[in-house]
Design a protein around this motif. Structure first.
Motif, PDB file in Angstrom:
ATOM      1  N   VAL A  31      55.183  61.383  50.231  1.00  0.00           N
ATOM      2  CA  VAL A  31      54.391  60.187  50.523  1.00  0.00           C
ATOM      3  C   VAL A  31      54.277  60.108  52.045  1.00  0.00           C
ATOM      4  O   VAL A  31      55.272  59.893  52.743  1.00  0.00           O
ATOM      5  CB  VAL A  31      55.033  58.912  49.936  1.00  0.00           C
ATOM      6  CG1 VAL A  31      54.239  57.680  50.360  1.00  0.00           C
ATOM      7  CG2 VAL A  31      55.099  59.009  48.407  1.00  0.00           C
ATOM      8  N   VAL A  32      53.062  60.309  52.531  1.00  0.00           N
ATOM      9  CA  VAL A  32      52.803  60.368  53.972  1.00  0.00           C
ATOM     10  C   VAL A  32      52.370  58.980  54.435  1.00  0.00           C
ATOM     11  O   VAL A  32      51.405  58.418  53.926  1.00  0.00           O
ATOM     12  CB  VAL A  32      51.714  61.416  54.279  1.00  0.00           C
ATOM     13  CG1 VAL A  32      51.491  61.519  55.782  1.00  0.00           C
ATOM     14  CG2 VAL A  32      52.090  62.772  53.678  1.00  0.00           C
ATOM     15  N   GLU A  33      53.094  58.442  55.409  1.00  0.00           N
ATOM     16  CA  GLU A  33      52.859  57.074  55.892  1.00  0.00           C
ATOM     17  C   GLU A  33      52.272  57.136  57.310  1.00  0.00           C
ATOM     18  O   GLU A  33      52.999  57.435  58.265  1.00  0.00           O
ATOM     19  CB  GLU A  33      54.192  56.317  55.873  1.00  0.00           C
ATOM     20  CG  GLU A  33      54.086  54.838  55.587  1.00  0.00           C
ATOM     21  CD  GLU A  33      53.276  54.080  56.621  1.00  0.00           C
ATOM     22  OE1 GLU A  33      53.460  54.258  57.834  1.00  0.00           O
ATOM     23  OE2 GLU A  33      52.439  53.285  56.190  1.00  0.00           O
ATOM     24  N   PRO A  34      50.971  56.887  57.458  1.00  0.00           N
ATOM     25  CA  PRO A  34      50.312  57.029  58.758  1.00  0.00           C
ATOM     26  C   PRO A  34      50.793  56.075  59.849  1.00  0.00           C
ATOM     27  O   PRO A  34      50.840  56.467  61.010  1.00  0.00           O
ATOM     28  CB  PRO A  34      48.837  56.754  58.448  1.00  0.00           C
ATOM     29  CG  PRO A  34      48.692  56.984  57.002  1.00  0.00           C
ATOM     30  CD  PRO A  34      50.006  56.603  56.401  1.00  0.00           C
ATOM     31  N   VAL A  35      51.136  54.838  59.512  1.00  0.00           N
ATOM     32  CA  VAL A  35      51.521  53.873  60.545  1.00  0.00           C
ATOM     33  C   VAL A  35      52.855  54.270  61.181  1.00  0.00           C
ATOM     34  O   VAL A  35      52.977  54.345  62.402  1.00  0.00           O
ATOM     35  CB  VAL A  35      51.582  52.431  59.977  1.00  0.00           C
ATOM     36  CG1 VAL A  35      52.100  51.464  61.028  1.00  0.00           C
ATOM     37  CG2 VAL A  35      50.202  52.006  59.487  1.00  0.00           C
ATOM     38  N   ALA A  36      53.843  54.549  60.362  1.00  0.00           N
ATOM     39  CA  ALA A  36      55.167  54.930  60.871  1.00  0.00           C
ATOM     40  C   ALA A  36      55.245  56.412  61.222  1.00  0.00           C
ATOM     41  O   ALA A  36      56.210  56.858  61.835  1.00  0.00           O
ATOM     42  CB  ALA A  36      56.242  54.596  59.843  1.00  0.00           C
ATOM     43  N   LYS A  37      54.213  57.177  60.821  1.00  0.00           N
ATOM     44  CA  LYS A  37      54.191  58.631  61.028  1.00  0.00           C
ATOM     45  C   LYS A  37      55.436  59.276  60.423  1.00  0.00           C
ATOM     46  O   LYS A  37      56.165  60.023  61.080  1.00  0.00           O
ATOM     47  CB  LYS A  37      54.017  58.979  62.498  1.00  0.00           C
ATOM     48  CG  LYS A  37      52.663  58.554  63.038  1.00  0.00           C
ATOM     49  CD  LYS A  37      52.427  59.063  64.422  1.00  0.00           C
ATOM     50  CE  LYS A  37      51.079  58.788  65.000  1.00  0.00           C
ATOM     51  NZ  LYS A  37      50.166  57.892  64.445  1.00  0.00           N
ATOM     52  N   THR A  38      55.651  58.956  59.143  1.00  0.00           N
ATOM     53  CA  THR A  38      56.793  59.497  58.409  1.00  0.00           C
ATOM     54  C   THR A  38      56.306  60.124  57.099  1.00  0.00           C
ATOM     55  O   THR A  38      55.191  59.884  56.660  1.00  0.00           O
ATOM     56  CB  THR A  38      57.818  58.396  58.065  1.00  0.00           C
ATOM     57  OG1 THR A  38      57.178  57.403  57.252  1.00  0.00           O
ATOM     58  CG2 THR A  38      58.410  57.764  59.315  1.00  0.00           C
ATOM     59  N   VAL A  39      57.205  60.906  56.508  1.00  0.00           N
ATOM     60  CA  VAL A  39      56.975  61.457  55.181  1.00  0.00           C
ATOM     61  C   VAL A  39      58.212  61.152  54.349  1.00  0.00           C
ATOM     62  O   VAL A  39      59.321  61.540  54.723  1.00  0.00           O
ATOM     63  CB  VAL A  39      56.725  62.985  55.206  1.00  0.00           C
ATOM     64  CG1 VAL A  39      56.543  63.521  53.789  1.00  0.00           C
ATOM     65  CG2 VAL A  39      55.533  63.337  56.080  1.00  0.00           C
TER      66      VAL A  39
END
Length: 188
Positions: free
Chosen positions: A144-152
């Motif tokens: 699950v790629v999270e653009p705001v936090a730049k995490t996976v």
């Protein structure tokens, strides 16, 4: 009770019921919807950022998968049957040994790897529930790629997950063997 949805791709309105059977959904293959437990879930159009991140994931994965002849990669719009759900992951991988013979329709099996890029309209609860639904149906790895936090968020099972940040390296583990990519490259 039916409601009317406006498809931004076309000028006309189409009437889509709130519920239908899984068989009806599979027969109609409604664009812009996923099927969850008897209900149609509208999938809003994605942002440019969402598309860029999905493309980056796909680019890095597809080069590795193709070069090592590991299987096939599928992009958003390809349907996968997960029990009482029909979903369209942003990116999916199916290993060569699991590829269905007939690939002229949506996949009757879950992907080995499913990638979901979080959109602004997504609710955390729904994204987590979807990741766990993949795992329960047989998907071996979910990103699950999270653009705001730049995490996976890497899900291996319902009890085994890890958050990778911008400075970490994402791997395919034993699902997409040999694949590695700095998390930062997914957001470039």
């Amino acid at each position: 009770m039916p409601h009317s949805q406006t498809n931004p791709e076309s000028i006309q309105d189409i009437s889509v019921p709130d519920t239908m059977s899984l068989e009806e959904f599979l027969e109609n293959d409604l664009e812009g919807y996923e099927y969850v437990k008897g209900e149609l879930v509208p999938m809003p159009p994605t942002s440019m950022e969402h598309g860029e991140i999905s493309s980056n994931v796909s680019l890095h994965l597809s080069l590795h998968v193709f070069e090592h002849r590991l299987g096939r990669l599928y992009t958003a719009g390809t349907t996968f049957h997960l029990g009482d759900r029909v979903v369209k992951p942003d990116v999916a991988f199916v290993s060569t040994e699991r590829l269905p013979e007939d690939r002229s329709k949506g996949s009757p099996i879950p992907p080995d790897l499913a990638v979901e890029v979080v959109s602004p309209s997504d609710k955390h609860y729904d994204v987590t529930e979807k990741a766990l639904a993949y795992l329960r149906s047989g998907t071996r790895l979910v990103w699950v790629v999270e653009p705001v936090a730049k995490t996976v968020m890497v899900y291996r099972s319902e009890t085994d997950s890890t958050v990778l940040n911008y400075e970490d390296t994402l791997t395919g583990e034993d699902v997409v063997e040999g694949f590695t990519c700095p998390v930062a490259q997914l957001f470039e």
